[in-house]
Design a protein around this motif. Structure first.
Motif, mmCIF file in Angstrom:
data_model
loop_
_atom_site.group_PDB
_atom_site.id
_atom_site.type_symbol
_atom_site.label_atom_id
_atom_site.label_comp_id
_atom_site.label_asym_id
_atom_site.label_seq_id
_atom_site.Cartn_x
_atom_site.Cartn_y
_atom_site.Cartn_z
ATOM 1 N N LEU A 156 0.833 -1.212 0.000
ATOM 2 C CA LEU A 156 0.000 0.000 0.000
ATOM 3 C C LEU A 156 0.866 1.259 0.000
ATOM 4 N N VAL A 157 1.961 1.237 0.753
ATOM 5 C CA VAL A 157 2.885 2.376 0.727
ATOM 6 C C VAL A 157 3.445 2.558 -0.670
ATOM 7 N N ASN A 158 3.844 1.460 -1.312
ATOM 8 C CA ASN A 158 4.404 1.517 -2.660
ATOM 9 C C ASN A 158 3.381 2.032 -3.663
ATOM 10 N N LEU A 159 2.117 1.692 -3.432
ATOM 11 C CA LEU A 159 1.063 2.071 -4.368
ATOM 12 C C LEU A 159 0.511 3.472 -4.112
ATOM 13 N N LEU A 160 0.609 3.972 -2.890
ATOM 14 C CA LEU A 160 -0.069 5.218 -2.541
ATOM 15 C C LEU A 160 0.843 6.417 -2.298
ATOM 16 N N ILE A 161 2.141 6.212 -2.099
ATOM 17 C CA ILE A 161 3.026 7.335 -1.787
ATOM 18 C C ILE A 161 3.996 7.554 -2.943
ATOM 19 N N PRO A 162 3.745 8.582 -3.757
ATOM 20 C CA PRO A 162 4.615 8.813 -4.916
ATOM 21 C C PRO A 162 5.877 9.593 -4.540
ATOM 22 N N PHE A 163 7.023 9.041 -4.891
ATOM 23 C CA PHE A 163 8.274 9.790 -4.772
ATOM 24 C C PHE A 163 9.282 9.213 -5.753
ATOM 25 N N LYS A 164 10.305 9.984 -6.018
ATOM 26 C CA LYS A 164 11.313 9.603 -6.998
ATOM 27 C C LYS A 164 12.690 9.813 -6.390
ATOM 28 N N ILE A 165 13.565 8.824 -6.586
ATOM 29 C CA ILE A 165 14.952 8.917 -6.150
ATOM 30 C C ILE A 165 15.814 8.782 -7.395
ATOM 31 N N GLY A 166 16.462 9.852 -7.771
ATOM 32 C CA GLY A 166 17.257 9.818 -9.003
ATOM 33 C C GLY A 166 16.350 9.569 -10.198
ATOM 34 N N PRO A 167 16.748 8.662 -11.095
ATOM 35 C CA PRO A 167 15.912 8.399 -12.262
ATOM 36 C C PRO A 167 14.758 7.436 -11.982
ATOM 37 N N PHE A 168 14.720 6.835 -10.790
ATOM 38 C CA PHE A 168 13.725 5.811 -10.496
ATOM 39 C C PHE A 168 12.646 6.330 -9.563
ATOM 40 N N GLY A 169 11.393 6.025 -9.904
ATOM 41 C CA GLY A 169 10.276 6.411 -9.068
ATOM 42 C C GLY A 169 9.552 5.191 -8.544
ATOM 43 N N THR A 170 8.783 5.379 -7.480
ATOM 44 C CA THR A 170 7.967 4.280 -6.964
ATOM 45 C C THR A 170 6.850 4.000 -7.963
ATOM 46 N N ASP A 171 6.156 2.908 -7.728
ATOM 47 C CA ASP A 171 5.025 2.567 -8.587
ATOM 48 C C ASP A 171 3.981 3.676 -8.550
ATOM 49 N N ALA A 172 3.782 4.276 -7.378
ATOM 50 C CA ALA A 172 2.816 5.371 -7.257
ATOM 51 C C ALA A 172 3.257 6.582 -8.070
ATOM 52 N N TRP A 173 4.550 6.881 -8.086
ATOM 53 C CA TRP A 173 5.046 8.020 -8.861
ATOM 54 C C TRP A 173 4.800 7.790 -10.353
ATOM 55 N N ILE A 174 5.069 6.582 -10.834
ATOM 56 C CA ILE A 174 4.839 6.263 -12.245
ATOM 57 C C ILE A 174 3.344 6.305 -12.557
ATOM 58 N N ALA A 175 2.519 5.821 -11.618
ATOM 59 C CA ALA A 175 1.066 5.844 -11.829
ATOM 60 C C ALA A 175 0.531 7.272 -11.886
ATOM 61 N N VAL A 176 1.006 8.139 -10.995
ATOM 62 C CA VAL A 176 0.567 9.543 -11.005
ATOM 63 C C VAL A 176 0.989 10.201 -12.315
ATOM 64 N N ARG A 177 2.202 9.924 -12.741
ATOM 65 C CA ARG A 177 2.667 10.479 -14.012
ATOM 66 C C ARG A 177 1.808 9.975 -15.176
ATOM 67 N N ALA A 178 1.466 8.684 -15.157
ATOM 68 C CA ALA A 178 0.627 8.116 -16.223
ATOM 69 C C ALA A 178 -0.763 8.755 -16.212
ATOM 70 N N LEU A 179 -1.330 8.995 -15.018
ATOM 71 C CA LEU A 179 -2.646 9.652 -14.937
ATOM 72 C C LEU A 179 -2.580 11.080 -15.483
ATOM 73 N N LYS A 180 -1.490 11.783 -15.165
ATOM 74 C CA LYS A 180 -1.311 13.136 -15.682
ATOM 75 C C LYS A 180 -1.192 13.110 -17.209
ATOM 76 N N ASP A 181 -0.398 12.179 -17.718
ATOM 77 C CA ASP A 181 -0.257 12.045 -19.172
ATOM 78 C C ASP A 181 -1.579 11.648 -19.815
ATOM 79 N N TRP A 182 -2.358 10.789 -19.161
ATOM 80 C CA TRP A 182 -3.645 10.356 -19.691
ATOM 81 C C TRP A 182 -4.591 11.552 -19.774
ATOM 82 N N TRP A 183 -4.593 12.404 -18.744
ATOM 83 C CA TRP A 183 -5.436 13.595 -18.762
ATOM 84 C C TRP A 183 -5.020 14.501 -19.931
ATOM 85 N N TYR A 184 -3.723 14.686 -20.096
ATOM 86 C CA TYR A 184 -3.217 15.507 -21.192
ATOM 87 C C TYR A 184 -3.563 14.868 -22.538
ATOM 88 N N PHE A 185 -3.392 13.557 -22.619
ATOM 89 C CA PHE A 185 -3.695 12.812 -23.854
ATOM 90 C C PHE A 185 -5.171 12.930 -24.223
#
Length: 192
Positions: A156-185
């Motif tokens: 749940l932490v991995n899925l709900l708390i978005p953060f990025k360390i260097g070039p790598f982000g948690t699953d939540a960070w990638i999901a938030v980015r995908a939702l933002k891109d989907w809205w833009y798309f």
């Protein structure tokens, strides 16, 4: 009173040790296979599939994925093209995660697949133990339930708390980015 607290603390320590030695590697394997399955399903080229540290075994599969097995601890990854700091160079590669014409819902599914597969496995196992308890009256140990609580909390932490360390982000960070891109798309292409 103090004996109860001491026994409870010893049970908690034993459960944490069981969780760390046994459940964490299994959780990581299930989690990463969830990502790997959907990366391959959507035509992404997976470069690295790694479980553990200190590489003990390494092999390149026919599809080009380098599988690395080490001592299973708290480290695992499934990385495809575009996830290794090469995102800008791989925008035109149809096998990349961030391919410019890839629908963001595929990125979202890949991001949440690992935690959801792990949570589904936990739900099935807990359901099995519950049915066993109901039908056969076999008690479920506190250690086991505590281990499952730690696994579920970790996912749940991995899925709900978005953060990025260097070039790598948690699953939540990638999901938030995908939702933002989907809205833009969706706003860019109203027919979608």
């Amino acid at each position: 009173m103090y004996d109860f607290l001491l026994d409870h603390a010893q049970e908690t320590n034993r459960a944490f040790l069981i969780w760390f030695i046994f459940f964490v590697p299994i959780e990581l394997i299930i989690h990463e296979f969830g990502h790997y399955y959907f990366q391959r399903k959507f035509g992404m080229r997976v470069l690295i599939f790694r479980i553990g540290i200190f590489n003990l075994f390494s092999q390149v599969l026919k599809n080009g994925t380098k599988v690395i097995i080490g001592i299973p601890t708290i480290m695992a990854e499934s990385r495809c093209i575009g996830e290794l700091g090469d995102e800008a160079q791989e925008k035109d590669n149809p096998e990349a995660l961030y391919y410019r014409y890839r629908h963001p819902k595929e990125q979202l599914i890949v991001a949440v697949a690992g935690p959801l597969v792990t949570l589904s496995a936990c739900a099935m196992i807990i359901g099995f133990y519950y049915l066993t308890w109901l039908t056969l009256k076999i008690p479920v140990s506190f250690d086991l339930m505590f281990c499952f609580a730690l696994v579920i909390g970790n996912e749940l932490v991995n899925l709900l708390i978005p953060f990025k360390i260097g070039p790598f982000g948690t699953d939540a960070w990638i999901a938030v980015r995908a939702l933002k891109d989907w809205w833009y798309f969706s706003n860019k292409n109203p027919a979608v």
